[in-house]
Enzyme design. Structure first.
Site, PDB file in Angstrom:
ATOM      1  N   GLY A   1      61.745  48.815  48.147  1.00 24.27           N
ATOM      2  CA  GLY A   1      61.042  49.127  46.686  1.00 24.27           C
ATOM      3  C   GLY A   1      60.397  50.510  46.630  1.00 24.27           C
ATOM      4  O   GLY A   1      59.699  50.820  47.551  1.00 24.27           O
ATOM      5  N   ASP A   2      60.560  50.815  45.493  1.00 25.23           N
ATOM      6  CA  ASP A   2      60.028  52.280  45.390  1.00 25.23           C
ATOM      7  C   ASP A   2      58.766  52.766  45.756  1.00 25.23           C
ATOM      8  O   ASP A   2      58.464  53.750  46.441  1.00 25.23           O
ATOM      9  CB  ASP A   2      60.366  52.968  43.837  1.00 25.23           C
TER      10      ASP A   2
ATOM     11  N   TYR B   1      67.195  41.628  46.742  1.00 29.42           N
ATOM     12  CA  TYR B   1      68.426  42.269  45.945  1.00 29.42           C
ATOM     13  C   TYR B   1      69.618  42.352  47.083  1.00 29.42           C
ATOM     14  O   TYR B   1      69.093  42.352  48.203  1.00 29.42           O
ATOM     15  CB  TYR B   1      68.234  43.610  45.464  1.00 29.42           C
TER      16      TYR B   1
ATOM     17  N   TYR C   1      63.080  55.638  35.835  1.00 27.00           N
ATOM     18  CA  TYR C   1      63.514  54.764  34.426  1.00 27.00           C
ATOM     19  C   TYR C   1      64.807  53.966  35.088  1.00 27.00           C
ATOM     20  O   TYR C   1      65.561  54.635  35.659  1.00 27.00           O
ATOM     21  CB  TYR C   1      64.011  55.714  33.304  1.00 27.00           C
ATOM     22  N   ARG C   2      64.726  52.414  35.008  1.00 30.33           N
ATOM     23  CA  ARG C   2      65.792  51.785  35.407  1.00 30.33           C
ATOM     24  C   ARG C   2      66.012  50.976  33.986  1.00 30.33           C
ATOM     25  O   ARG C   2      65.280  49.898  33.710  1.00 30.33           O
ATOM     26  CB  ARG C   2      65.483  50.514  36.484  1.00 30.33           C
TER      27      ARG C   2
ATOM     28  N   ALA D   1      65.497  59.221  47.688  1.00 26.41           N
ATOM     29  CA  ALA D   1      65.174  60.495  47.733  1.00 26.41           C
ATOM     30  C   ALA D   1      64.106  60.670  47.011  1.00 26.41           C
ATOM     31  O   ALA D   1      62.959  61.445  47.706  1.00 26.41           O
ATOM     32  CB  ALA D   1      66.310  61.198  47.355  1.00 26.41           C
TER      33      ALA D   1
ATOM     34  N   ASP E   1      61.539  58.828  46.091  1.00 22.48           N
ATOM     35  CA  ASP E   1      60.563  58.140  46.659  1.00 22.48           C
ATOM     36  C   ASP E   1      60.033  58.617  47.845  1.00 22.48           C
ATOM     37  O   ASP E   1      58.619  58.861  48.110  1.00 22.48           O
ATOM     38  CB  ASP E   1      60.757  56.626  47.304  1.00 22.48           C
TER      39      ASP E   1
HETATM   40  P1  ADP Z   1      65.513  60.448  42.595  1.00 26.24           P
HETATM   41  O1  ADP Z   1      65.714  59.556  43.958  1.00 26.24           O
HETATM   42  O2  ADP Z   1      64.284  60.039  41.891  1.00 26.24           O
HETATM   43  O3  ADP Z   1      66.905  60.199  41.738  1.00 26.24           O
HETATM   44  P2  ADP Z   1      66.304  63.163  43.004  1.00 26.24           P
HETATM   45  O4  ADP Z   1      67.762  62.989  43.048  1.00 26.24           O
HETATM   46  O5  ADP Z   1      65.871  64.007  41.849  1.00 26.24           O
HETATM   47  O6  ADP Z   1      65.471  61.813  43.110  1.00 26.24           O
HETATM   48  O7  ADP Z   1      65.803  63.917  44.372  1.00 26.24           O
HETATM   49  C1  ADP Z   1      64.556  64.102  44.615  1.00 26.24           C
HETATM   50  C2  ADP Z   1      64.478  64.903  45.722  1.00 26.24           C
HETATM   51  O8  ADP Z   1      65.172  64.666  46.623  1.00 26.24           O
HETATM   52  C3  ADP Z   1      64.803  66.527  45.034  1.00 26.24           C
HETATM   53  O9  ADP Z   1      63.669  67.144  44.467  1.00 26.24           O
HETATM   54  C4  ADP Z   1      65.270  67.153  46.300  1.00 26.24           C
HETATM   55  O10 ADP Z   1      64.004  67.606  47.141  1.00 26.24           O
HETATM   56  C5  ADP Z   1      65.720  66.007  47.496  1.00 26.24           C
HETATM   57  N1  ADP Z   1      67.099  66.030  47.062  1.00 26.24           N
HETATM   58  C6  ADP Z   1      67.826  65.237  46.435  1.00 26.24           C
HETATM   59  N2  ADP Z   1      69.205  65.666  46.648  1.00 26.24           N
HETATM   60  C7  ADP Z   1      69.313  66.468  47.582  1.00 26.24           C
HETATM   61  C8  ADP Z   1      70.338  67.240  48.261  1.00 26.24           C
HETATM   62  N3  ADP Z   1      71.678  66.979  48.003  1.00 26.24           N
HETATM   63  N4  ADP Z   1      69.983  68.080  49.176  1.00 26.24           N
HETATM   64  C9  ADP Z   1      68.585  68.331  49.425  1.00 26.24           C
HETATM   65  N5  ADP Z   1      67.822  67.661  49.080  1.00 26.24           N
HETATM   66  C10 ADP Z   1      67.992  66.780  48.060  1.00 26.24           C
END
Ligand code: ADP
Length: 310
Positions: free
Chosen positions: A28-29, A86, A166-167, A256, A258
């Site tokens: 969970g986040d 889930y 946001y979900r 990522a 989280d």
């Molecule tokens: P969320 O899980 O909220 O969608 P993001 O996709 O924006 O988050 O990613 C959060 C953080 O994870 C980014 O700011 C970056 O630091 C890291 N990150 C995401 N994707 C990558 C990637 N392909 N390579 C390296 N770091 C990544």
């Protein structure tokens, strides 16, 4: 000792491993962020604020929190509800699909446990974190009480931290979300939005757009995430861009953001600069997305953080 409270929902995760095998874990986040913070900065007291039930899975979840060294004094036990759950399945093309049973979970009731005594204790904290998912989950008729608690904490000097996460499926309408997010941004001292999260809501398409949109609020510290693209931060009106080194072996991007949030906040609570905190958060996220599932194995994660210098 610095301390942070993560309020929200942790669920039972069932992952299909093969036609006949399910792997059960917890995710969970806000829980994911708490785990990654504590693994990286054990000196920061890290609490989960949630409601579970009295069933065996709730007991196992509580044990898992404890095994991650999370403080559980604000994990409440509802007398009739059980945790949300889930099911996640990955098809032959690597596409993930989720099925949720969370519309009547114990976590929806967490606000009813935040009595005067609890609020007094929470008021001693350094940071109180909640996300857009935490907001969507709590009972609609508990929202007023929730905002009252957040205001009390803020006036006691606790930093309010909000990730909009946001979900759409958790909300009745975009207008409802915007009303709640307006209250959250209005009270936040720190916010960690992702660009994608806000695109549908506010028609913002870049990190610059997000910073511009948030100008109407009085938020001290803004960290805008955008996948592998640069992270932009604003601290007391000073903008900074931070380059992220993309990782190539992306297996599963769940959590990522989280992992980034948890480690970033742990670093800030430990006195690191914004630039160092972003780099550590990014290293954590980069390590987590090279592993399947929301919670990476402890040894793999810790090795990655050791390489990053902590
Ligand atoms: P969320 O899980 O909220 O969608 P993001 O996709 O924006 O988050 O990613 C959060 C953080 O994870 C980014 O700011 C970056 O630091 C890291 N990150 C995401 N994707 C990558 C990637 N392909 N390579 C390296 N770091 C990544």
């Amino acid at each position: 000792m610095k301390n942070i409270y993560f309020m929200g929902e942790c669920m039972v995760e069932l992952r299909a491993m093969s036609a006949a095998t399910l792997h059960q874990s917890f995710a969970g986040d806000v829980y994911n962020s708490a785990v990654y913070l504590k693994r990286s900065f054990p000196q920061v007291a890290t609490s989960v604020v949630t409601a579970l039930g009295q069933d065996n899975l709730s007991k196992k979840m509580l044990e898992r929190f404890e095994s991650e060294q999370l403080d559980t004094q604000f994990v409440f036990a509802h007398d009739s509800k059980v945790p949300g759950m889930y099911y996640i399945e990955t098809d032959a093309f690597g596409e993930r699909s989720f099925t949720y049973w969370r519309s009547d979970s114990a976590a929806k009731k967490v606000v009813s446990f935040l009595n005067t005594d609890v609020v007094k204790q929470l008021s001693q904290g350094d940071m109180f974190f909640f996300s857009g998912i935490s907001l969507a989950v709590i009972d609609e008729n508990a929202r007023e009480d929730f905002w009252r608690v957040v205001k009390q904490l803020k006036s006691a000097g606790v930093k309010i931290v909000f990730d909009p996460n946001y979900r759409a499926r958790l909300w009745n309408s975009v207008d409802e979300t915007k009303t709640q997010y307006d209250l959250a941004f209005g009270l936040a001292d720190v916010t960690l939005p992702g660009v994608e999260d806000l695109t549908t809501l506010y028609d913002v398409h870049s990190v610059e757009d997000v910073i511009e949109y948030l100008k109407i609020y009085n938020i001290d510290e803004i960290i805008v995430k955008n996948g592998p693209e640069s992270v932009i931060t604003q601290l007391d009106n000073t903008l900074q861009s931070h380059t992220i080194i993309p990782v190539t072996n992306v297996v599963d991007t769940t959590s990522a953001g989280d992992a980034f949030n948890g480690v970033y906040l742990g670093a800030r609570l430990s006195g690191k600069s914004i630039a160092d905190a972003v780099q550590l958060g990014a290293k954590a996220a980069g390590a987590v997305i090279q592993q399947p599932g929301a919670i990476a194995p402890k040894d793999v994660f810790q090795l990655a953080m050791a390489k990053a210098g902590i």
